[in-house]
Design an enzyme around this catalytic site. Structure first.
Site, PDB file in Angstrom:
ATOM      1  CE  LYS A   1      -3.647  -8.300  -3.330  1.00 37.22           C
ATOM      2  NZ  LYS A   1      -3.164  -7.319  -4.347  1.00 37.22           N
TER       3      LYS A   1
ATOM      4  CE1 TYR B   1      -5.953  -3.052  -2.337  1.00 34.69           C
ATOM      5  CE2 TYR B   1      -7.510  -4.750  -3.012  1.00 34.69           C
ATOM      6  CZ  TYR B   1      -6.225  -4.372  -2.629  1.00 34.69           C
ATOM      7  OH  TYR B   1      -5.219  -5.312  -2.541  1.00 34.69           O
TER       8      TYR B   1
ATOM      9  CG  ASN C   1      -0.196  -8.190  -6.470  1.00 31.67           C
ATOM     10  OD1 ASN C   1      -1.187  -8.540  -5.827  1.00 31.67           O
ATOM     11  ND2 ASN C   1       0.203  -6.937  -6.536  1.00 31.67           N
TER      12      ASN C   1
ATOM     13  CG  HIS D   1      -3.367  -6.079   1.129  1.00 29.99           C
ATOM     14  ND1 HIS D   1      -3.310  -4.878   0.451  1.00 29.99           N
ATOM     15  CD2 HIS D   1      -3.505  -5.767   2.440  1.00 29.99           C
ATOM     16  CE1 HIS D   1      -3.429  -3.881   1.332  1.00 29.99           C
ATOM     17  NE2 HIS D   1      -3.552  -4.396   2.545  1.00 29.99           N
TER      18      HIS D   1
ATOM     19  CD  GLU E   1      -4.865  -2.051   4.628  1.00 30.59           C
ATOM     20  OE1 GLU E   1      -4.637  -1.273   3.689  1.00 30.59           O
ATOM     21  OE2 GLU E   1      -4.092  -3.005   4.924  1.00 30.59           O
TER      22      GLU E   1
HETATM   23  P1  ADP Z   1       0.550  -2.907  -3.079  1.00 29.32           P
HETATM   24  O1  ADP Z   1      -0.430  -4.067  -3.030  1.00 29.32           O
HETATM   25  O2  ADP Z   1       1.931  -3.354  -3.425  1.00 29.32           O
HETATM   26  O3  ADP Z   1       0.487  -2.046  -1.831  1.00 29.32           O
HETATM   27  P2  ADP Z   1      -0.927  -0.775  -4.440  1.00 29.32           P
HETATM   28  O4  ADP Z   1      -1.447  -0.382  -3.085  1.00 29.32           O
HETATM   29  O5  ADP Z   1      -0.303   0.282  -5.265  1.00 29.32           O
HETATM   30  O6  ADP Z   1       0.111  -1.997  -4.314  1.00 29.32           O
HETATM   31  O7  ADP Z   1      -2.105  -1.389  -5.304  1.00 29.32           O
HETATM   32  C1  ADP Z   1      -3.067  -2.237  -4.705  1.00 29.32           C
HETATM   33  C2  ADP Z   1      -3.287  -3.424  -5.619  1.00 29.32           C
HETATM   34  O8  ADP Z   1      -3.866  -2.955  -6.848  1.00 29.32           O
HETATM   35  C3  ADP Z   1      -2.030  -4.156  -6.064  1.00 29.32           C
HETATM   36  O9  ADP Z   1      -1.554  -5.098  -5.119  1.00 29.32           O
HETATM   37  C4  ADP Z   1      -2.510  -4.821  -7.339  1.00 29.32           C
HETATM   38  O10 ADP Z   1      -3.295  -5.985  -7.064  1.00 29.32           O
HETATM   39  C5  ADP Z   1      -3.383  -3.749  -7.931  1.00 29.32           C
HETATM   40  N1  ADP Z   1      -2.649  -2.863  -8.847  1.00 29.32           N
HETATM   41  C6  ADP Z   1      -1.731  -1.914  -8.521  1.00 29.32           C
HETATM   42  N2  ADP Z   1      -1.260  -1.282  -9.600  1.00 29.32           N
HETATM   43  C7  ADP Z   1      -1.924  -1.827 -10.662  1.00 29.32           C
HETATM   44  C8  ADP Z   1      -1.901  -1.613 -12.085  1.00 29.32           C
HETATM   45  N3  ADP Z   1      -1.101  -0.679 -12.630  1.00 29.32           N
HETATM   46  N4  ADP Z   1      -2.703  -2.371 -12.856  1.00 29.32           N
HETATM   47  C9  ADP Z   1      -3.520  -3.301 -12.334  1.00 29.32           C
HETATM   48  N5  ADP Z   1      -3.605  -3.556 -10.985  1.00 29.32           N
HETATM   49  C10 ADP Z   1      -2.808  -2.838 -10.172  1.00 29.32           C
HETATM   50 MG    MG Z   2      -1.080  -0.894  -1.117  1.00 28.51          MG
END
Ligand code: ADP
Ligand code: MG
Length: 142
Positions: free
Chosen positions: A11, A51, A114, A117, A128
């Site tokens: 990212k 997304y 974070n 992805h 994807e």
């Molecule tokens: P992952 O990336 O672990 O699969 P998710 O699919 O739940 O997680 O969410 C997609 C992305 O959205 C996350 O990697 C993160 O960047 C963002 N995200 C998820 N939950 C939150 C939150 N509560 N607040 C802000 N950003 C979030």
């Molecule tokens: Mg996800």
């Protein structure tokens, strides 16, 4: 054998922190094969398309701003159970909950920024991969 393909993204925060090499190295050390790789800058519209499953979430606007804020590296990883192995390398979404030694635990600043992805299922991996590499012929080196 359960050979899978999964989509991985470094990212914008990961690229900004010069973690491209570190992250790719972790995939390779895990034995996940890199079968496609490109660097791009997503438009807000492309980030929203990627997304779309999260379009009803409170963080959608902020997340898509973040994902379109700078270049990303998108890759297709291949290997036995590649989807879950990549999720293990990544760690939990919230770095505070991520296991020691995971990418997010080691490098992420917060739940949104974070670093990486990774696809969460074979169905989403196919969607994807096609989003970023439409019509690609996946090349295997091993
Ligand atoms: P992952 O990336 O672990 O699969 P998710 O699919 O739940 O997680 O969410 C997609 C992305 O959205 C996350 O990697 C993160 O960047 C963002 N995200 C998820 N939950 C939150 C939150 N509560 N607040 C802000 N950003 C979030
Ligand atoms: Mg996800």
């Amino acid at each position: 054998m359960n050979t899978e393909h999964t989509l991985a993204i470094v990212k914008p925060d990961g690229v900004g922190k010069r973690l491209i090499g570190e992250v790719i190295s972790r995939y390779e050390k895990e034995g996940l094969e890199i079968v496609a790789l490109r660097m791009i800058k997503l438009s807000k519209r492309e980030a929203k398309g990627f997304y779309a499953v999260h379009s009803d979430k409170h963080f959608f606007d902020s997340l898509t701003d973040f994902m379109s804020s700078g270049p990303v590296v998108v890759a297709v990883l291949a290997g036995e159970n590649a989807i879950s192995r990549n999720r293990q390398l990544m760690g939990a979404t919230n770095p505070k909950e991520a296991a020691e030694g995971t990418i997010r635990r080691d490098f992420a600043d917060g739940i949104e920024q974070n670093v990486v992805h990774g696809s969460d299922s074979p169905e989403n991996a196919a969607i994807e991969i096609n989003y970023f590499f439409p019509g690609i012929q996946l090349v295997h080196t091993s």
